[in-house]
Each structure stands twice: as structure tokens, then as C-alpha cells.
Design a protein around this motif. Structure first.
Motif, PDB file in Angstrom:
ATOM      1  N   ILE A 111      63.119   9.414  37.980  1.00 27.01           N
ATOM      2  CA  ILE A 111      62.774  10.562  38.829  1.00 27.01           C
ATOM      3  C   ILE A 111      63.414  11.835  38.286  1.00 27.01           C
ATOM      4  N   ALA A 112      64.694  11.746  37.940  1.00 25.54           N
ATOM      5  CA  ALA A 112      65.421  12.914  37.455  1.00 25.54           C
ATOM      6  C   ALA A 112      64.839  13.447  36.156  1.00 25.54           C
ATOM      7  N   TRP A 113      64.595  12.544  35.188  1.00 28.41           N
ATOM      8  CA  TRP A 113      64.060  12.979  33.895  1.00 28.41           C
ATOM      9  C   TRP A 113      62.652  13.545  34.053  1.00 28.41           C
ATOM     10  N   VAL A 114      61.821  12.908  34.863  1.00 27.99           N
ATOM     11  CA  VAL A 114      60.449  13.395  35.070  1.00 27.99           C
ATOM     12  C   VAL A 114      60.468  14.761  35.754  1.00 27.99           C
ATOM     13  N   SER A 115      61.371  14.937  36.727  1.00 25.50           N
ATOM     14  CA  SER A 115      61.430  16.227  37.428  1.00 25.50           C
ATOM     15  C   SER A 115      61.785  17.367  36.475  1.00 25.50           C
ATOM     16  N   ILE A 116      62.603  17.064  35.463  1.00 19.85           N
ATOM     17  CA  ILE A 116      62.921  18.075  34.449  1.00 19.85           C
ATOM     18  C   ILE A 116      61.702  18.321  33.572  1.00 19.85           C
ATOM     19  N   ALA A 117      61.026  17.243  33.193  1.00 21.64           N
ATOM     20  CA  ALA A 117      59.873  17.355  32.299  1.00 21.64           C
ATOM     21  C   ALA A 117      58.746  18.179  32.915  1.00 21.64           C
ATOM     22  N   VAL A 118      58.555  18.054  34.228  1.00 23.75           N
ATOM     23  CA  VAL A 118      57.476  18.801  34.897  1.00 23.75           C
ATOM     24  C   VAL A 118      57.982  20.132  35.461  1.00 23.75           C
ATOM     25  N   GLN A 119      59.209  20.506  35.056  1.00 26.37           N
ATOM     26  CA  GLN A 119      59.818  21.785  35.427  1.00 26.37           C
ATOM     27  C   GLN A 119      60.018  21.928  36.937  1.00 26.37           C
ATOM     28  N   ARG A 120      60.314  20.809  37.576  1.00 30.96           N
ATOM     29  CA  ARG A 120      60.651  20.822  38.996  1.00 30.96           C
ATOM     30  C   ARG A 120      61.904  19.973  39.218  1.00 30.96           C
ATOM     31  N   PRO A 121      63.038  20.393  38.644  1.00 33.34           N
ATOM     32  CA  PRO A 121      64.270  19.604  38.763  1.00 33.34           C
ATOM     33  C   PRO A 121      64.566  19.252  40.218  1.00 33.34           C
ATOM     34  N   PHE A 122      64.855  17.979  40.477  1.00 36.98           N
ATOM     35  CA  PHE A 122      64.960  17.534  41.857  1.00 36.98           C
ATOM     36  C   PHE A 122      66.093  18.203  42.631  1.00 36.98           C
ATOM     37  N   THR A 123      67.130  18.665  41.925  1.00 36.97           N
ATOM     38  CA  THR A 123      68.236  19.321  42.627  1.00 36.97           C
ATOM     39  C   THR A 123      67.813  20.665  43.218  1.00 36.97           C
ATOM     40  N   ARG A 142      67.247  28.571  38.317  1.00 35.19           N
ATOM     41  CA  ARG A 142      66.518  27.471  37.661  1.00 35.19           C
ATOM     42  C   ARG A 142      67.394  26.810  36.595  1.00 35.19           C
ATOM     43  N   ARG A 143      68.088  27.616  35.810  1.00 37.85           N
ATOM     44  CA  ARG A 143      68.928  27.077  34.739  1.00 37.85           C
ATOM     45  C   ARG A 143      70.013  26.178  35.310  1.00 37.85           C
ATOM     46  N   ILE A 144      70.663  26.633  36.372  1.00 37.25           N
ATOM     47  CA  ILE A 144      71.714  25.831  37.000  1.00 37.25           C
ATOM     48  C   ILE A 144      71.162  24.487  37.446  1.00 37.25           C
ATOM     49  N   ASN A 145      69.982  24.494  38.045  1.00 39.39           N
ATOM     50  CA  ASN A 145      69.426  23.249  38.565  1.00 39.39           C
ATOM     51  C   ASN A 145      68.907  22.328  37.466  1.00 39.39           C
TER      52      ASN A 145
END
Length: 218
Positions: A111-123, A142-145
Motif C-alpha cells: 500500500i505504501a509503495w503504491v501510494s508513492i507510485a501513484v503520487q498519493r502518499p498515504f500519510t 507533499r515532499r514531507i509526506n
């Protein structure tokens, strides 16, 4: 009011904000904690409990008027526990049962890696609970998250791998507990400290750029 009293109040406020932030992060993982706890009575019941809690939390957020954007963690959690519930009730003695911890952490890592890949970091979905709307679309936010989500992703990946080894070699459950706790505590500590460091660095760099531009203009 003395400077000492002001400093004391500021310190208490900072601690309260930090605790509130940590609780917001832990709230997103409540279904997984429920799964770990109830799973001791049977992994199928743990999976079902995790599914129920994850759905209830999402409905509660919606009822509270919170946006359902950037909720890959919540959606991914529901998908995982829905699938695991079907499998666990259909085959309660499946060999996958002993890998419940590594499977759950592996899914969180995905979930975490995919959220970064689709530019929607879960945090980001969690951070929006605490940050004002005007900063949501800023590059710094955005950078922080992205960094925070990457830290969680690395932790989940390493924890899943370690849990798989523990399960494969049937090591003492103490190792499972220690690994699981470390897998959450370490990224929580990083999450509580990194944003302020990133903001301070950004302000420092902005100040330097302003000084340079001012010098060139003169």
C-alpha cells in the motif's frame, strides 16, 4: 507572564500536538492492531474483526465530513481483510495462517509503495487532519509526506521480511512481538520529528535565497 511560564506552556502545547499527531497515525492502523489481538482466538476472527473495524472507521470519517481522498491505506486495509476473511473461513487450517503477520505487514508495505507510485502518499490523508487546507497543495507538504510514506514503506518491508523468517523457522513468539513493535515504533518516532526538521530546513534555505536575491538586486 514570565518567560519561564511561556516556555513551559509552549513546551506543553508542542507535546500535546505531537501526541495528537501520533494518535492520528495510529488510528489508521487500528484494524491491524485489532487483527493481531483478536487473531489469537483464530485468524479468521481476527480478519473479520479487522474488516469490521476498518469499515466502521471509514464510515465514521465520512459521517464527520472528512474527505475520502488520499485514503489508499483505508481502502487497501478493507480489501486485505475482506480477502483474508474469505480465505480464512474457507480454509481455517491453511498453511498461510502461520504467516499472518508477514502477510499483513507485506500488504501494508505494498500500500505504501503504491501510494508513492501513484503520487498519493498515504500519510497525506492523515496529515490533512492536522494541517490547514492552505498548505495541502504546497511542494513542501507533499515532499514531507513522500518522505514519511517512504519511511513507513521501508519499515513495513523489512518487518514483513523478518516476520516471514520467524514464521518459516518457527521461532519463539517473542521475536514476532519485538519485530512488530519495532516496525511501528521506529517510523512513528521518525514521523514525529521529521516534519519540523524539514520545515526548519526549508525556511533556512528560503532565507538564504532571499539574501542572495537581495544582494544581486543591490
Amino acid at each position: 507572564m514570565s518567560k519561564l511560564e511561556c516556555a513551559g506552556r509552549a513546551s506543553k502545547r508542542a507535546v500535546a500536538i505531537e501526541i495528537g499527531g501520533i494518535m492520528n497515525y495510529l488510528r489508521g492502523f487500528i484494524p491491524w492492531l485489532v487483527f493481531a489481538g483478536v487473531g489469537s482466538f483464530g485468524w479468521q476472527w481476527g480478519a473479520l474483526a479487522g474488516l469490521v473495524v476498518s469499515v466502521v472507521l471509514l464510515i465514521a470519517d465520512r459521517a464527520a465530513g472528512l474527505s475520502l481522498d488520499y485514503r489508499l491505506l483505508e481502502y487497501g486495509t478493507i480489501v486485505f481483510f475482506a480477502g483474508l476473511s474469505v480465505l480464512a473461513f474457507a480454509q481455517p487450517d491453511s498453511g498461510l495462517k502461520m504467516y499472518g503477520s508477514s502477510l499483513s505487514m507485506g500488504w501494508l508495505a505494498l500500500i505504501a509503495w503504491v501510494s508513492i507510485a501513484v503520487q498519493r502518499p498515504f500519510t497525506m490523508g492523515i496529515a490533512r487532519r492536522m494541517a490547514p487546507p492552505e498548505v495541502w497543495r504546497t511542494p513542501l507538504f507533499r515532499r514531507i509526506n513522500v518522505v514519511l510514506t517512504a519511511a513507513w514503506a521501508v519499515s513495513f518491508t523489512l518487518t514483513a521480511s523478518a516476520q516471514a523468517v520467524v514464521s518459516a523457522y518457527e521461532l519463539n513468539t517473542v521475536f514476532t512481538v519485538v519485530i512488530q513493535v519495532a516496525g511501528f515504533v521506529l517510523p512513528v518516532r521518525f514521523t514525529s520529528s521529521y516534519p519540523e526538521r524539514a520545515k526548519a530546513r526549508f525556511l533556512q534555505q528560503s532565507s538564504v535565497r532571499t539574501d542572495i536575491q537581495g544582494g544581486l538586486a543591490s
